[in-house]
Design a protein around this motif. Structure first.
Motif, PDB file in Angstrom:
ATOM      1  N   MET A  63      93.847  -8.445  20.314  1.00 26.95           N
ATOM      2  CA  MET A  63      92.914  -8.619  21.416  1.00 26.95           C
ATOM      3  C   MET A  63      92.309  -7.270  21.837  1.00 26.95           C
ATOM      4  N   HIS A  64      93.112  -6.256  21.807  1.00 28.76           N
ATOM      5  CA  HIS A  64      92.668  -4.924  22.196  1.00 28.76           C
ATOM      6  C   HIS A  64      91.599  -4.406  21.233  1.00 28.76           C
ATOM      7  N   LYS A  65      91.734  -4.737  19.946  1.00 26.89           N
ATOM      8  CA  LYS A  65      90.757  -4.292  18.959  1.00 26.89           C
ATOM      9  C   LYS A  65      89.414  -4.995  19.162  1.00 26.89           C
ATOM     10  N   VAL A  66      89.467  -6.267  19.536  1.00 24.63           N
ATOM     11  CA  VAL A  66      88.233  -7.026  19.754  1.00 24.63           C
ATOM     12  C   VAL A  66      87.458  -6.440  20.932  1.00 24.63           C
ATOM     13  N   ILE A  67      88.158  -6.121  21.997  1.00 25.06           N
ATOM     14  CA  ILE A  67      87.505  -5.538  23.167  1.00 25.06           C
ATOM     15  C   ILE A  67      86.927  -4.167  22.827  1.00 25.06           C
ATOM     16  N   SER A  68      87.669  -3.386  22.031  1.00 25.41           N
ATOM     17  CA  SER A  68      87.175  -2.061  21.629  1.00 25.41           C
ATOM     18  C   SER A  68      85.901  -2.177  20.795  1.00 25.41           C
ATOM     19  N   VAL A  69      85.851  -3.126  19.885  1.00 28.55           N
ATOM     20  CA  VAL A  69      84.669  -3.332  19.049  1.00 28.55           C
ATOM     21  C   VAL A  69      83.492  -3.789  19.905  1.00 28.55           C
ATOM     22  N   LEU A  70      83.733  -4.682  20.843  1.00 23.03           N
ATOM     23  CA  LEU A  70      82.656  -5.143  21.722  1.00 23.03           C
ATOM     24  C   LEU A  70      82.096  -4.003  22.567  1.00 23.03           C
ATOM     25  N   ILE A  71      82.969  -3.147  23.055  1.00 18.11           N
ATOM     26  CA  ILE A  71      82.504  -2.008  23.856  1.00 18.11           C
ATOM     27  C   ILE A  71      81.660  -1.064  23.005  1.00 18.11           C
ATOM     28  N   ILE A  72      82.095  -0.815  21.776  1.00 15.47           N
ATOM     29  CA  ILE A  72      81.329   0.059  20.886  1.00 15.47           C
ATOM     30  C   ILE A  72      79.959  -0.546  20.579  1.00 15.47           C
ATOM     31  N   ILE A  73      79.928  -1.859  20.339  1.00 12.54           N
ATOM     32  CA  ILE A  73      78.658  -2.530  20.054  1.00 12.54           C
ATOM     33  C   ILE A  73      77.722  -2.441  21.258  1.00 12.54           C
ATOM     34  N   LEU A  74      78.267  -2.599  22.456  1.00  9.85           N
ATOM     35  CA  LEU A  74      77.434  -2.549  23.656  1.00  9.85           C
ATOM     36  C   LEU A  74      76.964  -1.131  23.981  1.00  9.85           C
ATOM     37  N   LEU A  75      77.735  -0.122  23.594  1.00  6.13           N
ATOM     38  CA  LEU A  75      77.357   1.251  23.878  1.00  6.13           C
ATOM     39  C   LEU A  75      76.263   1.771  22.937  1.00  6.13           C
ATOM     40  N   PHE A  76      76.173   1.211  21.749  1.00  3.64           N
ATOM     41  CA  PHE A  76      75.196   1.654  20.763  1.00  3.64           C
ATOM     42  C   PHE A  76      74.331   0.494  20.302  1.00  3.64           C
ATOM     43  N   PRO A  77      73.410   0.043  21.143  1.00  2.00           N
ATOM     44  CA  PRO A  77      72.588  -1.105  20.761  1.00  2.00           C
ATOM     45  C   PRO A  77      71.582  -0.729  19.672  1.00  2.00           C
ATOM     46  N   LEU A  78      71.255  -1.690  18.853  1.00  2.00           N
ATOM     47  CA  LEU A  78      70.248  -1.491  17.816  1.00  2.00           C
ATOM     48  C   LEU A  78      68.877  -1.871  18.365  1.00  2.00           C
ATOM     49  N   PRO A  79      67.824  -1.230  17.931  1.00  2.00           N
ATOM     50  CA  PRO A  79      66.488  -1.615  18.408  1.00  2.00           C
ATOM     51  C   PRO A  79      66.110  -3.004  17.886  1.00  2.00           C
ATOM     52  N   VAL A  80      65.472  -3.744  18.718  1.00  2.00           N
ATOM     53  CA  VAL A  80      65.026  -5.086  18.361  1.00  2.00           C
ATOM     54  C   VAL A  80      63.507  -5.077  18.356  1.00  2.00           C
ATOM     55  N   TYR A  81      62.926  -5.542  17.286  1.00  2.00           N
ATOM     56  CA  TYR A  81      61.482  -5.568  17.154  1.00  2.00           C
ATOM     57  C   TYR A  81      61.000  -6.991  17.441  1.00  2.00           C
ATOM     58  N   ALA A  82      60.421  -7.179  18.596  1.00  2.00           N
ATOM     59  CA  ALA A  82      59.956  -8.503  18.982  1.00  2.00           C
ATOM     60  C   ALA A  82      58.539  -8.373  19.528  1.00  2.00           C
ATOM     61  N   TYR A  83      57.795  -9.434  19.373  1.00  2.00           N
ATOM     62  CA  TYR A  83      56.413  -9.459  19.847  1.00  2.00           C
ATOM     63  C   TYR A  83      56.258 -10.598  20.837  1.00  2.00           C
ATOM     64  N   VAL A  84      55.806 -10.277  22.018  1.00  2.00           N
ATOM     65  CA  VAL A  84      55.510 -11.300  23.006  1.00  2.00           C
ATOM     66  C   VAL A  84      53.999 -11.443  23.016  1.00  2.00           C
ATOM     67  N   GLY A  85      53.537 -12.527  22.459  1.00  2.00           N
ATOM     68  CA  GLY A  85      52.102 -12.748  22.354  1.00  2.00           C
ATOM     69  C   GLY A  85      51.500 -13.189  23.671  1.00  2.00           C
ATOM     70  N   PRO A  86      50.188 -13.309  23.693  1.00  2.00           N
ATOM     71  CA  PRO A  86      49.528 -13.709  24.938  1.00  2.00           C
ATOM     72  C   PRO A  86      49.893 -15.126  25.373  1.00  2.00           C
ATOM     73  N   GLY A  87      50.200 -15.991  24.423  1.00  2.00           N
ATOM     74  CA  GLY A  87      50.579 -17.360  24.790  1.00  2.00           C
ATOM     75  C   GLY A  87      51.876 -17.393  25.572  1.00  2.00           C
ATOM     76  N   LEU A  88      52.866 -16.686  25.088  1.00  2.00           N
ATOM     77  CA  LEU A  88      54.151 -16.644  25.776  1.00  2.00           C
ATOM     78  C   LEU A  88      54.043 -15.870  27.088  1.00  2.00           C
ATOM     79  N   GLY A  89      53.271 -14.799  27.077  1.00  2.00           N
ATOM     80  CA  GLY A  89      53.101 -14.016  28.305  1.00  2.00           C
ATOM     81  C   GLY A  89      52.431 -14.820  29.404  1.00  2.00           C
TER      82      GLY A  89
END
Length: 68
Positions: free
Chosen positions: A1-27
């Motif tokens: 359980m301790h390893k899972v929490i450690s991995v989640l914290i590491i993932i949250l501390l170093f987020p990856l960039p997400v490439y998303a497009y919000v078009g005019p329809g959604l906006g």
């Protein structure tokens, strides 16, 4: 359980960039939804205050009709 929490914290501390497009329809859809919620809140507040005002107007008109 301790390893899972450690991995989640590491993932949250170093987020990856997400490439998303919000078009005019959604906006525009999101803007319309937000404005619709705000308008409905103001309409509800107006409706709460309108009934006593309408009753007061009818009372004043009734008194003027009785004076004639």
């Amino acid at each position: 359980m301790h390893k899972v929490i450690s991995v989640l914290i590491i993932i949250l501390l170093f987020p990856l960039p997400v490439y998303a497009y919000v078009g005019p329809g959604l906006g525009l859809g999101a803007l319309g939804a937000v404005l619709g919620v705000i308008f409905s809140i103001f309409l509800a507040i107006f409706a709460i205050f309108w009934y006593p005002i309408k009753r007061l107007i009818r009372k004043i008109k009734g008194e003027k009709q009785a004076e004639r």
